[in-house]
Write a protein that holds these residues in place. Structure first.
Motif, PDB file in Angstrom:
ATOM      1  N   ASP A 138      69.315  46.539  41.827  1.00 18.35           N
ATOM      2  CA  ASP A 138      68.331  45.536  42.212  1.00 18.35           C
ATOM      3  C   ASP A 138      67.025  45.708  41.440  1.00 18.35           C
ATOM      4  O   ASP A 138      66.674  46.802  41.010  1.00 18.35           O
ATOM      5  CB  ASP A 138      68.018  45.635  43.715  1.00 18.35           C
ATOM      6  N   ILE A 139      66.323  44.617  41.256  1.00 18.09           N
ATOM      7  CA  ILE A 139      64.995  44.642  40.615  1.00 18.09           C
ATOM      8  C   ILE A 139      63.995  44.240  41.696  1.00 18.09           C
ATOM      9  O   ILE A 139      64.039  43.127  42.196  1.00 18.09           O
ATOM     10  CB  ILE A 139      64.937  43.637  39.447  1.00 18.09           C
ATOM     11  N   PHE A 140      63.142  45.171  42.072  1.00 19.57           N
ATOM     12  CA  PHE A 140      62.194  44.947  43.179  1.00 19.57           C
ATOM     13  C   PHE A 140      62.920  44.401  44.402  1.00 19.57           C
ATOM     14  O   PHE A 140      62.470  43.463  45.046  1.00 19.57           O
ATOM     15  CB  PHE A 140      61.088  43.972  42.771  1.00 19.57           C
ATOM     16  N   GLY A 141      64.067  44.946  44.701  1.00 17.43           N
ATOM     17  CA  GLY A 141      64.810  44.521  45.889  1.00 17.43           C
ATOM     18  C   GLY A 141      65.476  43.165  45.753  1.00 17.43           C
ATOM     19  O   GLY A 141      65.885  42.571  46.742  1.00 17.43           O
ATOM     20  N   SER A 185      68.489  40.898  43.649  1.00 15.24           N
ATOM     21  CA  SER A 185      69.639  41.074  42.756  1.00 15.24           C
ATOM     22  C   SER A 185      69.358  40.390  41.421  1.00 15.24           C
ATOM     23  O   SER A 185      68.704  39.345  41.382  1.00 15.24           O
ATOM     24  CB  SER A 185      70.884  40.465  43.395  1.00 15.24           C
ATOM     25  N   PRO A 186      69.820  41.000  40.315  1.00 13.95           N
ATOM     26  CA  PRO A 186      69.589  40.394  39.001  1.00 13.95           C
ATOM     27  C   PRO A 186      70.174  38.984  38.923  1.00 13.95           C
ATOM     28  O   PRO A 186      69.618  38.123  38.251  1.00 13.95           O
ATOM     29  CB  PRO A 186      70.295  41.327  38.019  1.00 13.95           C
ATOM     30  N   GLN A 187      71.305  38.762  39.637  1.00 17.37           N
ATOM     31  CA  GLN A 187      71.901  37.419  39.620  1.00 17.37           C
ATOM     32  C   GLN A 187      70.890  36.380  40.079  1.00 17.37           C
ATOM     33  O   GLN A 187      70.681  35.349  39.445  1.00 17.37           O
ATOM     34  CB  GLN A 187      73.127  37.341  40.551  1.00 17.37           C
ATOM     35  N   LEU A 188      70.261  36.688  41.215  1.00 19.52           N
ATOM     36  CA  LEU A 188      69.304  35.751  41.789  1.00 19.52           C
ATOM     37  C   LEU A 188      68.115  35.559  40.850  1.00 19.52           C
ATOM     38  O   LEU A 188      67.693  34.437  40.568  1.00 19.52           O
ATOM     39  CB  LEU A 188      68.831  36.277  43.151  1.00 19.52           C
ATOM     40  N   LEU A 189      67.618  36.682  40.353  1.00 24.99           N
ATOM     41  CA  LEU A 189      66.418  36.628  39.497  1.00 24.99           C
ATOM     42  C   LEU A 189      66.682  35.811  38.230  1.00 24.99           C
ATOM     43  O   LEU A 189      65.966  34.856  37.908  1.00 24.99           O
ATOM     44  CB  LEU A 189      65.993  38.056  39.128  1.00 24.99           C
ATOM     45  N   GLY A 212      57.117  26.445  34.676  1.00 24.00           N
ATOM     46  CA  GLY A 212      58.496  26.336  35.166  1.00 24.00           C
ATOM     47  C   GLY A 212      59.026  27.709  35.535  1.00 24.00           C
ATOM     48  O   GLY A 212      59.618  27.912  36.598  1.00 24.00           O
ATOM     49  N   LEU A 213      58.791  28.675  34.651  1.00 21.97           N
ATOM     50  CA  LEU A 213      59.258  30.051  34.906  1.00 21.97           C
ATOM     51  C   LEU A 213      58.528  30.665  36.102  1.00 21.97           C
ATOM     52  O   LEU A 213      59.151  31.326  36.945  1.00 21.97           O
ATOM     53  CB  LEU A 213      59.045  30.915  33.655  1.00 21.97           C
ATOM     54  N   ALA A 214      57.217  30.424  36.188  1.00 26.27           N
ATOM     55  CA  ALA A 214      56.451  30.977  37.312  1.00 26.27           C
ATOM     56  C   ALA A 214      56.975  30.424  38.630  1.00 26.27           C
ATOM     57  O   ALA A 214      57.107  31.154  39.625  1.00 26.27           O
ATOM     58  CB  ALA A 214      54.968  30.634  37.145  1.00 26.27           C
ATOM     59  N   GLU A 215      57.314  29.145  38.622  1.00 23.21           N
ATOM     60  CA  GLU A 215      57.849  28.516  39.823  1.00 23.21           C
ATOM     61  C   GLU A 215      59.192  29.145  40.198  1.00 23.21           C
ATOM     62  O   GLU A 215      59.457  29.436  41.363  1.00 23.21           O
ATOM     63  CB  GLU A 215      58.023  27.020  39.533  1.00 23.21           C
ATOM     64  N   GLY A 216      60.019  29.390  39.155  1.00 25.05           N
ATOM     65  CA  GLY A 216      61.314  30.033  39.385  1.00 25.05           C
ATOM     66  C   GLY A 216      61.156  31.421  40.003  1.00 25.05           C
ATOM     67  O   GLY A 216      61.864  31.784  40.946  1.00 25.05           O
ATOM     68  N   LEU A 217      60.215  32.176  39.450  1.00 25.15           N
ATOM     69  CA  LEU A 217      59.967  33.533  39.960  1.00 25.15           C
ATOM     70  C   LEU A 217      59.531  33.507  41.421  1.00 25.15           C
ATOM     71  O   LEU A 217      59.966  34.332  42.217  1.00 25.15           O
ATOM     72  CB  LEU A 217      58.880  34.222  39.122  1.00 25.15           C
ATOM     73  N   THR A 218      58.677  32.552  41.756  1.00 27.38           N
ATOM     74  CA  THR A 218      58.208  32.464  43.144  1.00 27.38           C
ATOM     75  C   THR A 218      59.366  32.180  44.085  1.00 27.38           C
ATOM     76  O   THR A 218      59.410  32.671  45.210  1.00 27.38           O
ATOM     77  CB  THR A 218      57.140  31.362  43.302  1.00 27.38           C
ATOM     78  N   LYS A 219      60.317  31.381  43.602  1.00 28.22           N
ATOM     79  CA  LYS A 219      61.480  31.061  44.446  1.00 28.22           C
ATOM     80  C   LYS A 219      62.254  32.315  44.800  1.00 28.22           C
ATOM     81  O   LYS A 219      62.898  32.393  45.841  1.00 28.22           O
ATOM     82  CB  LYS A 219      62.394  30.053  43.740  1.00 28.22           C
ATOM     83  N   VAL A 220      62.217  33.310  43.911  1.00 29.43           N
ATOM     84  CA  VAL A 220      62.923  34.563  44.178  1.00 29.43           C
ATOM     85  C   VAL A 220      62.143  35.426  45.166  1.00 29.43           C
ATOM     86  O   VAL A 220      62.676  35.910  46.151  1.00 29.43           O
ATOM     87  CB  VAL A 220      63.129  35.357  42.870  1.00 29.43           C
ATOM     88  N   PHE A 221      60.849  35.592  44.884  1.00 23.88           N
ATOM     89  CA  PHE A 221      60.085  36.589  45.631  1.00 23.88           C
ATOM     90  C   PHE A 221      59.400  36.017  46.863  1.00 23.88           C
ATOM     91  O   PHE A 221      59.132  36.740  47.807  1.00 23.88           O
ATOM     92  CB  PHE A 221      59.053  37.257  44.711  1.00 23.88           C
ATOM     93  N   TYR A 222      59.092  34.742  46.867  1.00 28.29           N
ATOM     94  CA  TYR A 222      58.420  34.154  48.012  1.00 28.29           C
ATOM     95  C   TYR A 222      58.786  32.681  48.073  1.00 28.29           C
ATOM     96  O   TYR A 222      57.984  31.802  47.729  1.00 28.29           O
ATOM     97  CB  TYR A 222      56.898  34.355  47.882  1.00 28.29           C
TER      98      TYR A 222
END
Lengths: 292, 237
Positions: A2-5, A7-11, A254-264
């Motif tokens: 896992d990356i920061f808890g 899964s790499p798939q999700l990230l 776009g990428l920042a939005e994607g990242l937020t979907k993972v972490f928050y």
């Protein structure tokens, strides 16, 4: 692993989705930036013109049997011509007025266009068949070929537009006219025609984005409204009128939005606007603005 | 009037407005082929406005402005320029987002007979060494040279130069003075707005004196010393 808890798939999956959304943001904010740079018009009809691209592609397919690849050329040309008529008969009359008039006029056009499509075809999405079915397993996720195509063509369009503006003679006319159009005209360059063609180009780019979006998002009258609000935030962050700023911040957000979907996930829809406020506080005229 | 004496520029009763404010009040003047005339007068007399009106950059203008034989009062700025006019604005108008080469090459060729790049580099050697610098990174004098050089490429035969020596060091002012003489010798027709009376009188055939948007006097260029006291009262020096 896992990356920061997470899964790499999700990230990686969300980053890829972010890249695809970013492709649309970049294409649309690029058109807005080109138009604003030369005309000082905040083109509020940009979302409606994007929607019209998707809608005309759908009409071409269902009414005339014109396939996706045909629509990819025809729809942007048709909408660009519509845009040039709009510039010639409406926006040109407002060019000596306050910027607000152009903004209001294009906003009115957007409302009318969306209203007409809504009236004629309803608010539920119209389906558009994916022209490139299938995909490839990347290990961490399934990547549909169509989305790969969207990312690729968006990159080509953005890079091509940037080269056109920064590296060609025509581009030097545009850059000079962005600074002082009346002086460019005093050298014998037909600036009114340059303005019409530029608006047509920006609008055509929006319509092309719409055709590309049709198989991914459903074709509906409101698809442009949802998109345009985000795209304006992108343009503000990149710096009004900055070509490179529009492209880079389009993909980045776009990428920042994607990242937020993972972490928050709950914050995903507001990430871009939070970043916009932050950017406005630190760099009020935009990250890539030359005005500073 | 013989063909050769048809004025390159004939302005008759030109009135012009900035929005509501009436700024030119019936300007009448003419410039013969190959002639160098100056517009002189105090700040705000209407010299720059006259040049901008000739170019059609003031949209609201009435009267007659014939450039190279053609009436231009109903034409747009780019159509007027294409008759063979070269405009060098007061602030030099060098574009910051264009490099020196792009600035130089920006004005399209309007007529055959413009200077070649080699000829320009012979006159302006500095420009060649700074070819890829952004236009506004040049010194004031170099920017002025660039602003003049770019309109010499185009084949324009009627040059409008708005205060080309303003704000420049004396040695550069002298260079520009010599350049203006060279341009006159090459046969360009020139309208020069100039506060520097030395430069203005050096090459000019005639001076038109402007005050409050009107031509109030015309002075022959030849014998300057005789007219100097008169000119000085107009300029308030």
């Amino acid at each position: 692993m896992d990356i920061f808890g997470v899964s790499p798939q999700l990230l990686l999956g969300q980053l890829l989705l972010g890249l695809i959304n970013g492709s649309f943001y970049a294409m649309l904010s690029l058109g807005l930036a080109v138009i604003f740079g030369l005309m000082n018009v905040v083109n509020f009809a940009h979302g409606a013109q994007y929607m019209l691209g998707a809608f005309v592609a759908w009409l071409l397919l269902t009414m005339f049997g014109v396939p996706y690849w045909g629509a990819l050329v025809i729809a942007p040309v048709v909408i660009a011509l519509f845009g040039m008529a709009l510039e010639r008969f409406l926006l040109r009359r407002l060019q000596n007025e306050d910027h607000l008039f152009g903004l209001l006029a294009t906003y009115a056009v957007a409302l009318i266009v969306e209203g007409l499509v809504l009236h004629g075809y309803g608010s539920s999405g119209l389906p558009y068949t994916n022209p490139i079915p299938g995909g490839v397993m990347l290990g961490f996720m399934f990547l549909p070929y169509y989305r790969l195509w969207v990312v690729a063509i968006s990159l080509v369009l953005c890079l091509g537009t940037w080269l056109l503006i920064e590296r060609t003679k025509l581009g030097s006319y545009l850059r000079a006219a962005n600074e002082r159009s009346e002086l460019v005209e005093a050298f014998g360059i037909n600036v009114p025609k340059l303005v019409t063609l530029t608006y047509g180009f920006g609008v055509g780019l929006a319509a092309l984005g719409g055709v590309l979006a049709a198989p991914i998002y459903s074709v509906s009258p409101s698809m442009g409204t949802n998109m345009i609000v985000v795209v304006f935030a992108v343009v503000v962050i990149g710096g009004m009128g900055s070509i490179a700023g529009a492209i880079v911040s389009g993909y980045a957000l776009g990428l920042a939005e994607g990242l937020t979907k993972v972490f928050y996930p709950a914050g995903a829809n507001m990430t871009i606007f939070a970043l916009m406020i932050l950017a406005l506080m630190i760099w009020p005229s935009g990250l890539f603005s030359k005005a500073q | 009037m013989s063909e050769a004496q048809t004025p390159h520029l004939a302005i008759t009763d030109l009135n012009a407005w900035y929005g509501e404010s009436h700024v030119l009040h019936g300007i009448t003047l003419d410039v013969k082929p190959g002639e160098l005339v100056t517009l002189i007068g105090r700040n705000g007399a209407g010299k720059t406005t006259t040049l901008r009106s000739i170019m059609g950059m003031l949209k609201n203008r009435k009267g007659s402005v014939r450039c190279l034989g053609q009436e231009t009062i109903g034409l747009r700025t780019y159509q007027i320029a294409r008759l063979g006019l070269g405009f060098c604005p007061e602030d030099r108008g060098i574009f910051a987002s264009l490099d020196v080469q792009e600035n130089l090459m920006l004005p399209p060729v309007l007529k055959p007979g413009g200077m070649s790049e080699d000829e320009l580099f012979a006159i302006f050697p500095n420009l060649k060494t700074r070819f890829n610098s952004p236009g506004t990174k040049l010194s004031g004098g170099e920017q002025q040279m660039l602003a003049i050089a770019r309109i010499l490429r185009t084949g324009a035969s009627l040059l409008l130069l708005d205060e080309p020596t303003e704000g420049l060091a004396p040695v550069i002012v002298k260079q520009i003075g010599r350049l203006i003489g060279q341009l006159k010798a090459r046969g360009f027709t020139i309208i020069l707005v100039e506060q520097n009376i030395q430069i203005a009188s050096q090459w000019a055939d005639r001076h038109f004196v402007l005050e409050s948007g009107r031509v109030v006097d015309q002075v022959e260029g030849g014998d300057l010393t005789a007219h100097m006291p008169r000119l000085k009262t107009y300029l308030g020096v």
